[in-house]
Design an enzyme around this catalytic site. Structure first.
Site, PDB file in Angstrom:
ATOM      1  N   LYS A  69       0.864  -1.175   0.000  1.00 53.15           N
ATOM      2  CA  LYS A  69       0.000   0.000   0.000  1.00 53.15           C
ATOM      3  C   LYS A  69       0.900   1.223   0.000  1.00 53.15           C
ATOM      4  CE  LYS A  69      -3.768  -2.105   2.509  1.00 53.15           C
ATOM      5  NZ  LYS A  69      -4.696  -1.930   3.612  1.00 53.15           N
ATOM      6  N   HIS A 117       1.161   6.748   2.626  1.00 48.27           N
ATOM      7  CA  HIS A 117       0.421   8.001   2.482  1.00 48.27           C
ATOM      8  C   HIS A 117       0.585   8.869   3.721  1.00 48.27           C
ATOM      9  CE1 HIS A 117      -2.832   6.597   5.039  1.00 48.27           C
ATOM     10  NE2 HIS A 117      -2.809   5.472   4.368  1.00 48.27           N
ATOM     11  N   HIS A 130       0.469   7.769   7.379  1.00 53.13           N
ATOM     12  CA  HIS A 130       1.612   7.133   8.059  1.00 53.13           C
ATOM     13  C   HIS A 130       2.627   8.144   8.552  1.00 53.13           C
ATOM     14  CE1 HIS A 130       0.472   3.535   5.504  1.00 53.13           C
ATOM     15  NE2 HIS A 130       0.281   3.172   6.756  1.00 53.13           N
TER      16      HIS A 130
HETATM   17  N1  ARG Z   1       0.513  -1.651  10.053  1.00 51.38           N
HETATM   18  C1  ARG Z   1      -0.409  -1.048  10.969  1.00 51.38           C
HETATM   19  C2  ARG Z   1      -1.237   0.007  10.259  1.00 51.38           C
HETATM   20  O1  ARG Z   1      -0.819   0.555   9.258  1.00 51.38           O
HETATM   21  C3  ARG Z   1       0.267  -0.394  12.144  1.00 51.38           C
HETATM   22  C4  ARG Z   1       1.069  -1.314  13.030  1.00 51.38           C
HETATM   23  C5  ARG Z   1       1.318  -0.719  14.370  1.00 51.38           C
HETATM   24  N2  ARG Z   1       2.097  -1.561  15.221  1.00 51.38           N
HETATM   25  C6  ARG Z   1       1.700  -2.672  15.818  1.00 51.38           C
HETATM   26  N3  ARG Z   1       2.542  -3.350  16.554  1.00 51.38           N
HETATM   27  N4  ARG Z   1       0.466  -3.113  15.683  1.00 51.38           N
HETATM   28  O2  ARG Z   1      -2.332   0.307  10.716  1.00 51.38           O
END
Ligand code: ARG
Length: 564
Positions: free
Chosen positions: A125, A128, A131
């Site tokens: 993805k 964007h 993030h």
């Molecule tokens: N990849 C997830 C997202 O974009 C965030 C991950 C955050 N860290 C974790 N340990 N869950 O929503």
């Protein structure tokens, strides 16, 4: 000198309170005309069973005045203290100049580990602007904790596992090709991902197929894994480009897939501890007593979940890094997820569950709405940073066309502007993107602080040789005093930012310093000052400002160019 501490000692000598209690009660009056420090006598009144104004009077008469205090005044229940400007400013400026870039540093953390999980975008993805927040807040906290003597460990928990990859494989096989992906990268992956969602609305069988591919991935099927790896590598190239632009680094890129083989043991452990319940073929941890929905551990098709990976990751991190604290930077909408995960870990009997903190933040919006991947309405990080850089370059071309190294400065300032804008408010507040406003050199912006820093640097370089010592007693004006007051509280602000996990406390403070400095500079001629000793004393203020602004910007992950 720690002024509050010294004042606390003098007060403690005539009150039945500890120095610590007194120091924590000492306030800074909002208006300096009321004093530099104020001590409210309410607590003492309780201990002495006497009215606060009477206590204030008694203390005023009895206290042995510290050297740096010029005057003490009673104001009802308050004792107001006025500093001796010369002693106060001299002490602070000498301290900043002597400590230099270490001014504000401490060993509060005692070298303990703090794990910071930030950025963590999802493979395939686009990176964007949503993030951006996790990335820049996490990066700032990383640096702030380091500065306070912790050993920060930065982890990028990439979203590189989950059912979405089943969807992507399905979509890839139907509507894309090796060449298209090679050529267009993430944008091609996004295109087919969006298409998948459109098509799956009409044909639910696609969802089943996607689920099937994900199960294959979980079973190590070579074809599925090879495709997944392809998506992974392509994404990393683009992510790393953005991280380079932002100047953000991680100690580990251990994403969700890192825990694939580690989850089984944790699931067994949950089972052994009697925490797993069957629920329509799925396995859950019931959290009804905690007034939360159940935490899903294994789906009915045997697949694991985001939560399964997070529980496994937390235990892995505790075993590997024995952290004092672990922070998770994500948007607010994951609050329930983390509350559930932390609760499950607590129920497993791990008392360190109390050291896990979800550090949530609000959304990013454009002037006209939200951002989402599914509908394709995304603003790419890279485009945004490039736009900010281009806008800044245009400003430089107008203001200072002969500047050396214009392109690099435009990058440092343009990207700094985006970061500063993100870090200027309480985390939980939504961030609105207003490119013109954030890149302006005026107003409450990153470029304004950077510009002030560059102004200091340029004054210093034009000043020529400076003496070793300065006659601070020549500084006598309100504006100089105001700058020094802000230096005094700078170390406290950094500690406060860490205690609350709020970088904005640092950004607001350096903004205040930049503003106070510009007032100082407006009121006090520096290079054109005729009295050489006074000129030099003023230059000491300039040097100290440069140091503190550079440190503050650095803690936020923003560059401090010498020229702009
Ligand atoms: N990849 C997830 C997202 O974009 C965030 C991950 C955050 N860290 C974790 N340990 N869950 O929503």
């Amino acid at each position: 000198m720690d002024f509050k501490q010294e004042l606390g000692k003098s007060l403690a000598a005539c009150l039945p309170l500890s120095v610590e209690d007194i120091v924590s009660a000492i306030e800074t009056p909002p208006d300096p005309a009321m004093g530099d420090y104020a001590f409210p006598c309410f607590k003492a009144a309780k201990a002495l069973k006497k009215a606060p104004p009477l206590i204030a009077k008694d203390v005023e008469a009895a206290i042995e005045k510290p050297d740096f205090i010029r005057e003490i005044r009673c104001a009802g229940p308050y004792l107001n203290f006025f500093v001796d400007r010369n002693v106060y400013m001299g002490d602070i400026l000498a301290d900043v100049l002597e400590k230099g870039e270490n001014f504000g540093r401490s060993d509060l953390g005692g070298g303990r580990n703090i794990v910071i999980d930030y950025s963590s975008p999802n493979i395939a993805k686009p990176f964007h602007v949503g993030h951006l927040r996790s990335t820049v807040i996490g990066n700032a906290l990383y640096k702030i904790y380091e500065f306070l003597g912790y050993n920060s460990i930065g982890i990028n928990h990439l979203g590189d596992w989950g059912t979405q990859f089943g969807k992507l494989i399905t979509a890839y096989k139907m509507w894309s090709s090796e060449e298209a992906v090679k050529e267009k990268g993430i944008s091609e992956l996004t295109r087919i991902y969006v298409k998948f969602h459109e098509e799956a609305e009409k044909d639910p069988a696609l969802d089943d197929e996607a689920r099937g591919f994900f199960v294959k991935m979980e079973r190590d099927d070579p074809e599925a894994i090879a495709l997944w790896k392809k998506f992974y590598d392509i994404s990393m190239v683009e992510f790393n480009r953005v991280y380079d632009m932002l100047g953000v680094k991680f100690d580990y890129f251990t994403g969700e897939s890192f825990y694939n083989k580690k989850m089984a043991a944790i699931v067994d452990e949950l089972e052994e501890k009697g925490l797993l319940k069957e629920d329509k073929g799925a396995k859950i941890v019931d959290l009804e007593a905690e007034k939360m929905p159940p935490c899903l551990i294994i789906r009915s098709d045997g697949g694991t979940l985001y939560a399964t990976r997070d529980i496994t990751a937390a235990i892995y991190r505790k075993n590997t890094y024995d952290f004092a604290k672990a922070l998770y930077l994500t948007a607010m909408d994951q609050s329930l997820h983390f509350a559930q995960v932390f609760k499950v870990i607590e129920k497993m009997g791990y008392d360190w569950a109390k050291d896990l903190y979800h550090v949530p933040f609000g959304l990013v919006s454009l002037k006209d709405g939200k951002l989402s991947t599914r509908t394709g309405r995304v603003v790419l990080m890279e485009d945004l940073l490039n736009t900010a850089t281009a806008k800044t370059l245009a400003i430089i071309e107008e203001k200072n066309p002969s500047l050396e190294n214009k392109e690099q400065v435009a990058k440092d300032v343009g990207i700094g502007a985006v970061i500063f804008n993100d870090l200027y408010n309480n985390r939980i507040k939504d961030v609105v993107f207003d490119m013109d406003k954030m890149t302006s050199f005026e107003g409450e912006t990153g470029p304004y602080v950077q510009y002030t820093h560059a102004r200091c640097a340029s004054l210093i370089s034009k000043a020529g040789d400076l003496p070793e010592t300065f006659d601070y007693s020549l500084l006598d004006d309100e504006a100089s005093l105001a700058v020094c007051r802000l230096f005094e509280t700078f170390p406290d602000k950094i500690r406060d930012a860490a205690a609350k996990n709020e970088p904005y406390i640092v950004s607001r403070h350096i903004m205040a310093i930049a503003q106070a400095f510009n007032k100082f500079y407006h009121d006090n001629p520096v290079l054109s000052c005729e009295d050489e000793n006074l000129r030099n004393a003023r230059l000491a203020v300039v040097m100290a400002t440069r140091i503190v602004l550079a440190t503050g910007l650095g803690l936020l992950g923003i560059k401090a160019p010498e020229r702009m």
